[in-house]
Design a protein around this motif. Structure first.
Motif, PDB file in Angstrom:
ATOM      1  N   ARG A 197       0.708  -1.291   0.144  1.00  0.00           N
ATOM      2  CA  ARG A 197      -0.052  -0.125  -0.080  1.00  0.00           C
ATOM      3  C   ARG A 197       0.825   1.383  -0.029  1.00  0.00           C
ATOM      4  O   ARG A 197       0.583   2.162  -0.735  1.00  0.00           O
ATOM      5  N   ARG A 198       1.824   1.222   0.812  1.00  0.00           N
ATOM      6  CA  ARG A 198       2.671   2.420   1.039  1.00  0.00           C
ATOM      7  C   ARG A 198       3.348   2.670  -0.548  1.00  0.00           C
ATOM      8  O   ARG A 198       3.865   3.759  -0.942  1.00  0.00           O
ATOM      9  N   ALA A 199       3.839   1.644  -1.188  1.00  0.00           N
ATOM     10  CA  ALA A 199       4.598   1.779  -2.407  1.00  0.00           C
ATOM     11  C   ALA A 199       3.393   2.301  -3.435  1.00  0.00           C
ATOM     12  O   ALA A 199       4.081   3.084  -4.313  1.00  0.00           O
ATOM     13  N   ILE A 221       1.775   6.900  -6.559  1.00  0.00           N
ATOM     14  CA  ILE A 221       0.643   7.779  -7.429  1.00  0.00           C
ATOM     15  C   ILE A 221       1.134   9.347  -6.917  1.00  0.00           C
ATOM     16  O   ILE A 221       1.042  10.282  -7.683  1.00  0.00           O
ATOM     17  N   GLU A 222       2.006   9.509  -5.785  1.00  0.00           N
ATOM     18  CA  GLU A 222       2.497  10.697  -5.554  1.00  0.00           C
ATOM     19  C   GLU A 222       3.625  11.321  -6.299  1.00  0.00           C
ATOM     20  O   GLU A 222       3.472  12.244  -6.956  1.00  0.00           O
ATOM     21  N   ARG A 223       4.461  10.486  -6.851  1.00  0.00           N
ATOM     22  CA  ARG A 223       5.344  10.734  -7.674  1.00  0.00           C
ATOM     23  C   ARG A 223       5.057  10.631  -9.347  1.00  0.00           C
ATOM     24  O   ARG A 223       5.457  11.588 -10.095  1.00  0.00           O
ATOM     25  N   THR A 261       8.719   3.953 -13.041  1.00  0.00           N
ATOM     26  CA  THR A 261       9.165   2.863 -13.461  1.00  0.00           C
ATOM     27  C   THR A 261       9.984   1.881 -12.304  1.00  0.00           C
ATOM     28  O   THR A 261       9.665   0.577 -12.214  1.00  0.00           O
ATOM     29  N   ALA A 262      10.749   2.397 -11.675  1.00  0.00           N
ATOM     30  CA  ALA A 262      11.397   1.779 -10.547  1.00  0.00           C
ATOM     31  C   ALA A 262      10.247   1.317  -9.312  1.00  0.00           C
ATOM     32  O   ALA A 262      10.465   0.239  -8.854  1.00  0.00           O
ATOM     33  N   ILE A 263       9.532   2.169  -9.243  1.00  0.00           N
ATOM     34  CA  ILE A 263       8.474   1.890  -8.060  1.00  0.00           C
ATOM     35  C   ILE A 263       7.361   0.460  -8.638  1.00  0.00           C
ATOM     36  O   ILE A 263       7.032  -0.338  -7.905  1.00  0.00           O
ATOM     37  N   MET A 309       7.614  -7.322  -5.047  1.00  0.00           N
ATOM     38  CA  MET A 309       7.192  -7.329  -3.575  1.00  0.00           C
ATOM     39  C   MET A 309       5.846  -8.309  -3.603  1.00  0.00           C
ATOM     40  O   MET A 309       5.801  -9.101  -2.849  1.00  0.00           O
ATOM     41  N   CYS A 310       5.127  -8.197  -4.665  1.00  0.00           N
ATOM     42  CA  CYS A 310       4.095  -8.742  -4.770  1.00  0.00           C
ATOM     43  C   CYS A 310       4.463 -10.444  -5.253  1.00  0.00           C
ATOM     44  O   CYS A 310       3.856 -11.620  -4.743  1.00  0.00           O
TER      45      CYS A 310
END
Length: 293
Positions: free
Chosen positions: A137-139, A144-146, A159-161, A168-169
């Motif tokens: 969720r934090r990622a 969204i913020e970036r 792209t990195a996120i 992670m998933c």
């Protein structure tokens, strides 16, 4: 007078109570191109029926309930479930009207994106569940913020996120059906008790007593559903709390040790160092040195 055009892209559903989204209009020559992302709070009548989609799309359920048909697969949607689909894959998503879905999503495309998915065995049609939903969720919130900044750095950052999210998933995935078992329900109860009472619990035996279970059984549950032992999980929570207390002005290491259930400050320091890699006194000095004056 004609109505103003709807700026929402055609691929985004209108059956939402609220949303936060970003999308990139300009074409990108990158082999891993992030197209859009966001979070949707679905209306009770939310339903998606599509036979195709131009990009890969990763969706992650944050809240609510629903159903999913992905190709020939069918699954229940609940918090922690993620699914991935792509070009040429029919998908049908419906929310439970009594518990409308809240879900994150990100769309991406490109030859490097396809190679990335193949390399890490994350093919369209994947449906699974993540037990550690909070980091994901934090990622997504960071994505969204970036993405919403739309700066010259937004695309490479996104792209990195997205690659981080996919990994992670993949790493945290478990069989979605396995989380409907009595064993998982017991694990969830024990984990929640530790999270709510970690300052009162000094050992695995105290956890077992409080939860009215055998300690070896709790260890087996954590081995199956978590990446830490129950004692490691308990210790990490206590040391995270200790780190917060150490940042308070005028609090001694001895006082923090006592507040986190360690009568012996030397034992506390050894445990703290095993988690944070530095003794508590050096940790506090390093953090305060970074604070603006």
């Amino acid at each position: 007078m004609s109505p103003a055009p709807d700026p929402t892209p055609a691929f985004l559903s209108r059956q939402v109570e609220s949303s936060r989204v970003f999308f990139f209009d300009d074409p990108d020559s990158s082999g891993f191109e992030v197209k859009c992302g966001g979070i949707e709070h679905c209306q009770p009548d939310y339903r998606i029926d599509r036979e195709n989609f131009p990009w890969f799309l990763l969706e992650f359920v944050h809240g609510g309930r629903g159903t999913l048909a992905l190709g020939e697969q069918e699954a229940s949607l609940k918090p922690g479930v993620f699914f991935l689909y792509g070009p040429g894959m029919p998908h049908h998503i419906a929310t439970d009207p009594a518990k409308p879905l809240v879900k994150y999503f990100v769309g991406f495309s490109g030859s490097e994106a396809a190679a990335f998915l193949e390399r890490y065995d994350l093919q369209p049609g994947t449906i699974s569940q993540c037990l550690k939903a909070e980091p994901i969720r934090r990622a997504f919130d960071s994505l969204i913020e970036r993405g919403s900044r739309n700066s010259s750095y937004s695309r490479p950052l996104c792209t990195a996120i997205v690659q981080q999210l996919l990994l992670m998933c993949r790493e945290d995935a478990v069989d979605a059906e396995g989380t409907d078992t009595r064993a998982f329900a017991t694990f969830s109860r024990v984990k929640a008790h530790i999270e709510g009472h970690f300052l009162e619990l000094a050992s695995l035996e105290s956890v077992a007593t409080a939860c009215e279970l055998d300690a070896p059984y709790i260890c087996r549950l954590f081995s199956r559903f978590h990446d830490e032992s129950p004692y490691q999980f308990l210790t990490r929570l206590r040391m995270q709390h200790a780190a917060v207390l150490l940042l308070e002005e005028g609090t001694s290491v001895k006082e923090v040790a006592h507040a986190t259930g360690f009568p012996d400050p030397f034992h506390f320091s050894r445990v703290f160092k095993s988690i944070h890699r530095v003794p508590p006194s050096r940790f506090r000095q390093a953090i305060h040195a970074k604070q603006p004056r």
